[in-house]
Design a protein around this motif. Sequence first.
Motif, short mmCIF file in Angstrom:
data_model
loop_
_atom_site.label_atom_id
_atom_site.label_comp_id
_atom_site.label_asym_id
_atom_site.label_seq_id
_atom_site.Cartn_x
_atom_site.Cartn_y
_atom_site.Cartn_z
N ARG A 79 -3.64 -7.37 3.55
CA ARG A 79 -4.19 -6.02 3.35
C ARG A 79 -4.54 -5.38 4.68
N GLU A 80 -5.20 -6.15 5.57
CA GLU A 80 -5.58 -5.61 6.88
C GLU A 80 -4.35 -5.27 7.71
N GLN A 81 -3.32 -6.12 7.64
CA GLN A 81 -2.10 -5.84 8.39
C GLN A 81 -1.43 -4.58 7.86
N ALA A 82 -1.38 -4.44 6.54
CA ALA A 82 -0.74 -3.26 5.94
C ALA A 82 -1.50 -1.98 6.30
N LEU A 83 -2.82 -2.03 6.27
CA LEU A 83 -3.62 -0.87 6.65
C LEU A 83 -3.38 -0.51 8.12
N ARG A 84 -3.23 -1.52 8.95
CA ARG A 84 -2.99 -1.30 10.38
C ARG A 84 -1.66 -0.57 10.59
N ILE A 85 -0.63 -1.00 9.87
CA ILE A 85 0.68 -0.35 9.99
C ILE A 85 0.62 1.06 9.43
N LEU A 86 -0.06 1.24 8.29
CA LEU A 86 -0.15 2.56 7.67
C LEU A 86 -0.87 3.54 8.58
N ARG A 87 -1.98 3.13 9.20
CA ARG A 87 -2.69 4.00 10.13
C ARG A 87 -1.76 4.49 11.23
N ILE A 132 0.85 -1.19 0.00
CA ILE A 132 0.00 0.00 0.00
C ILE A 132 0.89 1.23 0.00
N THR A 133 0.65 2.12 -0.96
CA THR A 133 1.39 3.37 -1.04
C THR A 133 0.43 4.51 -0.69
N HIS A 134 0.83 5.30 0.32
CA HIS A 134 0.04 6.48 0.68
C HIS A 134 0.53 7.62 -0.20
N LEU A 135 -0.26 8.00 -1.19
CA LEU A 135 0.19 8.90 -2.24
C LEU A 135 0.60 10.29 -1.72
N PRO A 136 -0.14 10.91 -0.80
CA PRO A 136 0.27 12.26 -0.36
C PRO A 136 1.61 12.29 0.36
N SER A 137 1.93 11.27 1.17
CA SER A 137 3.15 11.29 1.97
C SER A 137 4.27 10.44 1.38
N GLY A 138 3.92 9.50 0.49
CA GLY A 138 4.91 8.59 -0.06
C GLY A 138 5.24 7.41 0.82
N ILE A 139 4.54 7.27 1.96
CA ILE A 139 4.76 6.12 2.85
C ILE A 139 4.33 4.84 2.14
N VAL A 140 5.20 3.82 2.18
CA VAL A 140 4.91 2.53 1.55
C VAL A 140 4.95 1.44 2.61
N VAL A 141 3.93 0.60 2.65
CA VAL A 141 3.86 -0.52 3.58
C VAL A 141 3.61 -1.79 2.79
N SER A 142 4.42 -2.82 3.05
CA SER A 142 4.23 -4.12 2.39
C SER A 142 4.05 -5.20 3.44
N CYS A 143 3.14 -6.12 3.19
CA CYS A 143 2.92 -7.27 4.07
C CYS A 143 2.75 -8.52 3.23
N GLN A 144 3.44 -9.61 3.62
CA GLN A 144 3.31 -10.86 2.88
C GLN A 144 3.35 -12.07 3.80
N ASP A 145 3.38 -11.85 5.12
CA ASP A 145 3.54 -12.96 6.05
C ASP A 145 2.27 -13.79 6.23
N GLN A 146 1.09 -13.17 5.98
CA GLN A 146 -0.16 -13.88 6.19
C GLN A 146 -0.50 -14.74 4.96
N LYS A 147 -1.41 -15.68 5.15
CA LYS A 147 -1.70 -16.63 4.08
C LYS A 147 -2.60 -16.06 2.99
N SER A 148 -3.45 -15.08 3.35
CA SER A 148 -4.39 -14.57 2.36
C SER A 148 -4.12 -13.11 2.05
N GLN A 149 -4.56 -12.71 0.87
CA GLN A 149 -4.41 -11.32 0.45
C GLN A 149 -5.19 -10.40 1.39
N LEU A 150 -6.37 -10.83 1.82
CA LEU A 150 -7.20 -10.01 2.71
C LEU A 150 -6.48 -9.77 4.04
N GLN A 151 -5.86 -10.83 4.60
CA GLN A 151 -5.15 -10.68 5.87
C GLN A 151 -3.97 -9.74 5.73
#
Length: 372
Positions: free
Chosen positions: A278-286, A257-276
Amino acid sequence: MSSTDAQRAGLDALRREHGRLEQAMADPSLHEDASRARSVGRRYAEVHQIVTAADARDAVLEDLATARELAEEDPEFAAEAQHLAARAEQLEAELEELLAPRDPDDGRDVLLEIKAGAGGEESALFAAEMLRMYRAYAESKGWTVEVMSSSPSDLGGLRDVTVAIGARSAAAPADGVYAHLKHEAGVHRVQRVPVTESAGRIHTSAVGVLVLPEADTTDEAELLAEEMAPANLRIDVFRSSGPGGQSVNTTDSAVRITHLPSGIVVSCQDQKSQLQNREQALRILRTRLLDVRRQEQDAQASAARRSQVRTVDRSERIRTYNFPESRVADHRTGYKAGNLAQVLAGDLDALIGSSREAERAARLAESAEGEG
């Protein structure tokens, strides 16, 4: 208004708030929103602790007044009055401690990131040891530890890892996860003979630690609504890489997930599903966006109101772990101990306590200056 009158007025306001929070906690609809329930519960724990301490102090003061009145007629009550006076003084000190200025984030859970720095593979190996250290400390406190993302090294170390550490229930700020762990942020230096060193020479390497108070969906709704708007987010999916289950390298489950206004980038791949992921990445970005917001607020605050410990430069070298001497030293507080093995096993109470006491002293000094 005298300090006594000011304290009384403040406590009256807290008692009213305590009543409102009790009503909110009893409302079943509150618990339909887990994040809001946690936020309300955190504030309730803080206010309840203060109100309980104030009630205990007031009860002892009433008993003291009675004992002193009776002592005028019966000297046997004099000893009881003396005992109650000492108890009242102790309770007053405890209440003043609870009412002292405090970091508003102290009651929050945290995202803790450990990143290998100078020292190559040796630094990555020590980063893995630090993760075990913090995990053991968290477990000793009854907290939960959840790995959000990680990047292993070739020899079993960690190039970087992000974990969420949380209390199992809402805690008063003094007992909060962030209150204990925030001063771990900075550069940790290790001195030892690496397993990769055949000549037996002492090697110095460094590991960086970042500790952020975790944001939640309540923060997103109240503080970060604009920043987290879908138009500000670019979400990409890609194939996971590295150790994992059978799904690794076969499905596009990793999320960036790239936050376009700030340029912050968060990547997550440890969970088994794309949905999981995504939720982890959003949690870190927040959490990172909330940290940016708090840093901007700190920058706007006057120097006299900013905590010296709270705003410490995260790039500062804060601690050294010296294996040949079995010694650990905190460079901010001057704390030193020869129990390195116990520290790495999670016995961090004394080290963390020295930083918390330094913060407390700084905040009380700031408060005194403000009143002056």
